[in-house]
Design a protein around this motif. Structure first.
Motif, PDB file in Angstrom:
ATOM      1  N   LYS A   1       0.943  -0.763   0.223  1.00 32.49           N
ATOM      2  CA  LYS A   1       0.354   0.362  -0.383  1.00 32.49           C
ATOM      3  C   LYS A   1       0.681   0.930  -0.183  1.00 32.49           C
ATOM      4  O   LYS A   1       2.024   1.244   1.037  1.00 32.49           O
ATOM      5  CB  LYS A   1      -0.519  -0.148   1.644  1.00 32.49           C
ATOM      6  N   VAL A   2       0.493   2.288  -0.907  1.00 32.40           N
ATOM      7  CA  VAL A   2       0.615   3.295  -1.018  1.00 32.40           C
ATOM      8  C   VAL A   2       0.761   4.949  -0.644  1.00 32.40           C
ATOM      9  O   VAL A   2      -0.701   4.813  -2.100  1.00 32.40           O
ATOM     10  CB  VAL A   2       2.251   3.471  -2.109  1.00 32.40           C
ATOM     11  N   TYR A   3       0.891   5.143   0.056  1.00 34.06           N
ATOM     12  CA  TYR A   3       0.123   6.767   0.164  1.00 34.06           C
ATOM     13  C   TYR A   3       0.744   7.895  -0.668  1.00 34.06           C
ATOM     14  O   TYR A   3       2.191   7.793  -0.442  1.00 34.06           O
ATOM     15  CB  TYR A   3       0.461   7.077   1.845  1.00 34.06           C
ATOM     16  N   VAL A   4       0.285   9.218  -1.454  1.00 30.54           N
ATOM     17  CA  VAL A   4       0.886   9.679  -2.116  1.00 30.54           C
ATOM     18  C   VAL A   4       0.168  10.976  -0.972  1.00 30.54           C
ATOM     19  O   VAL A   4      -1.107  11.119  -1.434  1.00 30.54           O
ATOM     20  CB  VAL A   4       0.560   9.243  -3.653  1.00 30.54           C
ATOM     21  N   GLU A   5       0.779  11.359  -1.096  1.00 24.77           N
ATOM     22  CA  GLU A   5       0.535  13.386  -0.547  1.00 24.77           C
ATOM     23  C   GLU A   5       0.727  14.787  -1.433  1.00 24.77           C
ATOM     24  O   GLU A   5       2.212  14.500  -2.485  1.00 24.77           O
ATOM     25  CB  GLU A   5       0.494  13.280   0.653  1.00 24.77           C
ATOM     26  N   LYS A   6       0.645  15.290  -1.142  1.00 25.35           N
ATOM     27  CA  LYS A   6       0.964  16.662  -1.662  1.00 25.35           C
ATOM     28  C   LYS A   6       2.076  17.382  -0.734  1.00 25.35           C
ATOM     29  O   LYS A   6       1.630  17.709   0.383  1.00 25.35           O
ATOM     30  CB  LYS A   6       0.035  17.099  -2.221  1.00 25.35           C
ATOM     31  N   VAL A   7       2.740  17.967  -1.140  1.00 23.92           N
ATOM     32  CA  VAL A   7       4.023  18.566  -0.059  1.00 23.92           C
ATOM     33  C   VAL A   7       3.304  20.440  -0.867  1.00 23.92           C
ATOM     34  O   VAL A   7       3.501  20.900  -1.639  1.00 23.92           O
ATOM     35  CB  VAL A   7       5.109  18.562  -0.482  1.00 23.92           C
TER      36      VAL A   7
ATOM     37  N   ASP B   1      -2.548  11.321   9.302  1.00 27.31           N
ATOM     38  CA  ASP B   1      -4.073  10.545   9.702  1.00 27.31           C
ATOM     39  C   ASP B   1      -4.337  10.568   7.692  1.00 27.31           C
ATOM     40  O   ASP B   1      -4.322  11.398   6.988  1.00 27.31           O
ATOM     41  CB  ASP B   1      -5.052  12.012   9.844  1.00 27.31           C
ATOM     42  N   VAL B   2      -4.124   9.302   6.989  1.00 34.62           N
ATOM     43  CA  VAL B   2      -4.069   9.074   5.993  1.00 34.62           C
ATOM     44  C   VAL B   2      -5.629   9.081   5.191  1.00 34.62           C
ATOM     45  O   VAL B   2      -5.050   9.361   3.889  1.00 34.62           O
ATOM     46  CB  VAL B   2      -3.775   7.594   5.356  1.00 34.62           C
ATOM     47  N   ALA B   3      -6.334   9.601   6.203  1.00 35.33           N
ATOM     48  CA  ALA B   3      -8.094   9.841   5.466  1.00 35.33           C
ATOM     49  C   ALA B   3      -7.559  11.063   4.897  1.00 35.33           C
ATOM     50  O   ALA B   3      -8.724  11.243   4.365  1.00 35.33           O
ATOM     51  CB  ALA B   3      -9.220   9.311   6.606  1.00 35.33           C
ATOM     52  N   THR B   4      -7.190  12.267   6.139  1.00 38.20           N
ATOM     53  CA  THR B   4      -7.579  13.531   5.753  1.00 38.20           C
ATOM     54  C   THR B   4      -6.440  13.998   5.452  1.00 38.20           C
ATOM     55  O   THR B   4      -6.359  15.106   5.025  1.00 38.20           O
ATOM     56  CB  THR B   4      -7.693  14.144   7.201  1.00 38.20           C
TER      57      THR B   4
ATOM     58  N   SER C   1      -6.907   5.790  10.824  1.00 34.89           N
ATOM     59  CA  SER C   1      -5.839   4.949  10.512  1.00 34.89           C
ATOM     60  C   SER C   1      -4.928   5.854  10.402  1.00 34.89           C
ATOM     61  O   SER C   1      -4.757   7.220   9.973  1.00 34.89           O
ATOM     62  CB  SER C   1      -6.169   4.714   8.842  1.00 34.89           C
ATOM     63  N   PHE C   2      -3.910   5.820  11.263  1.00 33.79           N
ATOM     64  CA  PHE C   2      -2.548   6.571  11.620  1.00 33.79           C
ATOM     65  C   PHE C   2      -1.815   5.915  10.778  1.00 33.79           C
ATOM     66  O   PHE C   2      -0.672   4.929  11.159  1.00 33.79           O
ATOM     67  CB  PHE C   2      -2.104   6.923  12.701  1.00 33.79           C
ATOM     68  N   PHE C   3      -0.373   6.886   9.667  1.00 36.27           N
ATOM     69  CA  PHE C   3       0.422   6.077   9.305  1.00 36.27           C
ATOM     70  C   PHE C   3       1.480   6.800  10.189  1.00 36.27           C
ATOM     71  O   PHE C   3       1.844   7.845  10.090  1.00 36.27           O
ATOM     72  CB  PHE C   3       1.233   6.089   7.762  1.00 36.27           C
ATOM     73  N   LEU C   4       2.390   6.356  10.970  1.00 37.93           N
ATOM     74  CA  LEU C   4       3.623   6.913  11.475  1.00 37.93           C
ATOM     75  C   LEU C   4       5.039   6.995  10.218  1.00 37.93           C
ATOM     76  O   LEU C   4       5.464   5.341  10.514  1.00 37.93           O
ATOM     77  CB  LEU C   4       3.990   6.070  13.370  1.00 37.93           C
ATOM     78  N   THR C   5       5.807   7.310  10.004  1.00 38.20           N
ATOM     79  CA  THR C   5       7.187   7.813   9.924  1.00 38.20           C
ATOM     80  C   THR C   5       7.764   7.556  11.104  1.00 38.20           C
ATOM     81  O   THR C   5       8.031   9.374  11.171  1.00 38.20           O
ATOM     82  CB  THR C   5       6.946   8.383   8.797  1.00 38.20           C
ATOM     83  N   VAL C   6       8.641   7.096  11.658  1.00 39.70           N
ATOM     84  CA  VAL C   6       9.320   6.645  12.733  1.00 39.70           C
ATOM     85  C   VAL C   6      10.880   7.419  11.816  1.00 39.70           C
ATOM     86  O   VAL C   6      11.598   6.335  10.808  1.00 39.70           O
ATOM     87  CB  VAL C   6       9.417   5.819  13.117  1.00 39.70           C
ATOM     88  N   GLN C   7      11.369   8.406  12.148  1.00 40.91           N
ATOM     89  CA  GLN C   7      12.856   8.976  11.962  1.00 40.91           C
ATOM     90  C   GLN C   7      14.023   8.260  12.344  1.00 40.91           C
ATOM     91  O   GLN C   7      14.058   9.243  13.936  1.00 40.91           O
ATOM     92  CB  GLN C   7      12.991   9.959  11.063  1.00 40.91           C
ATOM     93  N   MET C   8      14.869   8.057  12.743  1.00 37.95           N
ATOM     94  CA  MET C   8      15.504   7.655  13.438  1.00 37.95           C
ATOM     95  C   MET C   8      17.005   8.472  12.838  1.00 37.95           C
ATOM     96  O   MET C   8      17.127   9.278  11.710  1.00 37.95           O
ATOM     97  CB  MET C   8      16.422   5.953  13.593  1.00 37.95           C
TER      98      MET C   8
END
Lengths: 107, 231
Positions: free
Chosen positions: A100-106, B24-27, B65-72
């Protein structure tokens, strides 16, 4: 040159600051054998230039096409790619995985 | 994502601080959470776990549904010794996306001509390491000089900072003497056991380039320990 995901985020920022339209694609879920791990990025500009990878080449073409729409209307999209399924997607993952790939605008 | 948010995420990485982008991947609504802010976040427990494992991923909370981009912080390699092995090691380590720095107080060795691709500090580790912001858990240290005056202070600093990989060049006899010195300096068995010595995976390496491969393979095996098929 190979680019790490951190280079890609820096590049996304630089592209946007240079006045280019930018979309960011991120692998958010994988099942089975997926070519790139969760968190991998692809950055795309309004002319279709891109950097990075979300699948090692299998579905980038479709992600870039969708990214153009995201840049156009500003609405994020969730894309799903599976084993080559001609009815749903032109692109497929020959490795048998699903992503699954999420695509968003910057903006 | 707002440019300001992307910019903040990039700034945290440049400062070698862990951070999580919660989307929040919906909004498309997103916020950046730094490690010290995690405890007061609504997703505190989940974020603490993610900071521990370093893994990005999707979570479901109250039907959202939340996506967490974890940046170490970026993984860094500090090589003590501007020696022949380091000359082979530096470009390979860059290819692995490691931030590489060479430290050696011997100015004849520590020259930009010998290391065109990476920063070289012609200083003692006690001066050079603070300039690098000190060592940390996301840093690997490879001691390659054979000279205890240069290697030992860096090894001690790496043990204290809990570097994820610590390797030291030298035969078993050289290492036995090193162990005695570290014991005398107050380090216990568990600390000392964290040092990979002789350095590098046992692949029968002969040339500097082969030794560099063995060191980097050992480094990656520590970095990816949780993914290994054998413990």
């Amino acid at each position: 040159m190979l680019s790490s995901d951190s280079d890609i985020l820096n590049e996304a920022e630089a592209w946007k600051r240079a006045g280019r339209e930018v979309a960011l694609a991120t692998v958010v879920e994988t099942w089975g054998s997926a070519p790139r791990p969760v968190g991998s990025h692809l950055v795309i500009d309004g002319d279709g230039n891109f950097l990075g990878s979300v699948s090692g080449g299998c579905v980038e073409g479709d992600v870039i096409t969708e990214a153009m729409d995201v840049i156009g209307d500003g609405k994020p999209r969730m894309l799903e790619f599976g084993v080559a399924d001609e009815t749903a997607w032109r692109a497929g993952l020959s490795c048998g995985g699903r992503i699954k790939v999420y695509v968003e605008k910057v903006a | 994502m707002d440019l300001s948010l992307l910019s903040a995420l990039n700034a945290e990485r440049a400062a070698r601080r862990a951070a999580i982008l919660v989307t929040d991947v919906a909004t498309g609504e997103a916020r950046l959470v730094r490690e010290y802010e995690a405890a007061s976040d609504p997703l505190a427990q989940e974020l603490a776990e993610r900071f521990r494992t370093g893994r990005s991923g999707t979570i479901e909370v109250d039907g959202r549904s939340f996506f967490l981009t974890v940046q170490m912080p970026p993984v860094r390699l500090v090589a003590i010794g501007a020696v022949h092995i380091s000359q082979a090691l530096a470009p390979m380590a860059k290819g692995l996306d490691l931030d590489v720095t060479i430290v050696d107080p011997r100015t004849a060795f520590a020259t930009p001509e010998r290391f065109p691709d990476v920063p070289v500090l012609a200083e003692w580790p006690s001066e050079a390491l603070p300039k690098l912001g000190g060592l940390d858990r996301y840093t690997a240290l490879a001691c390659l000089t054979h000279d205890p005056k240069i290697d030992d202070p860096a090894l001690e600093a790496a043990l204290r900072a809990e570097c994820f990989y610590i390797g030291a060049l030298g035969s078993r006899r050289t290492h036995a003497k090193r162990v005695e010195r570290l014991q005398a300096a107050g380090f216990g068995e568990a600390d000392i056991a964290r040092i990979h010595a002789p350095i590098g995976l046992d692949i029968g390496a002969v040339s500097p380039a082969e030794i560099a491969v063995s060191i980097l393979a050992e480094l990656v095996s520590e970095l990816r320990r949780d993914r290994r098929r054998t413990p």
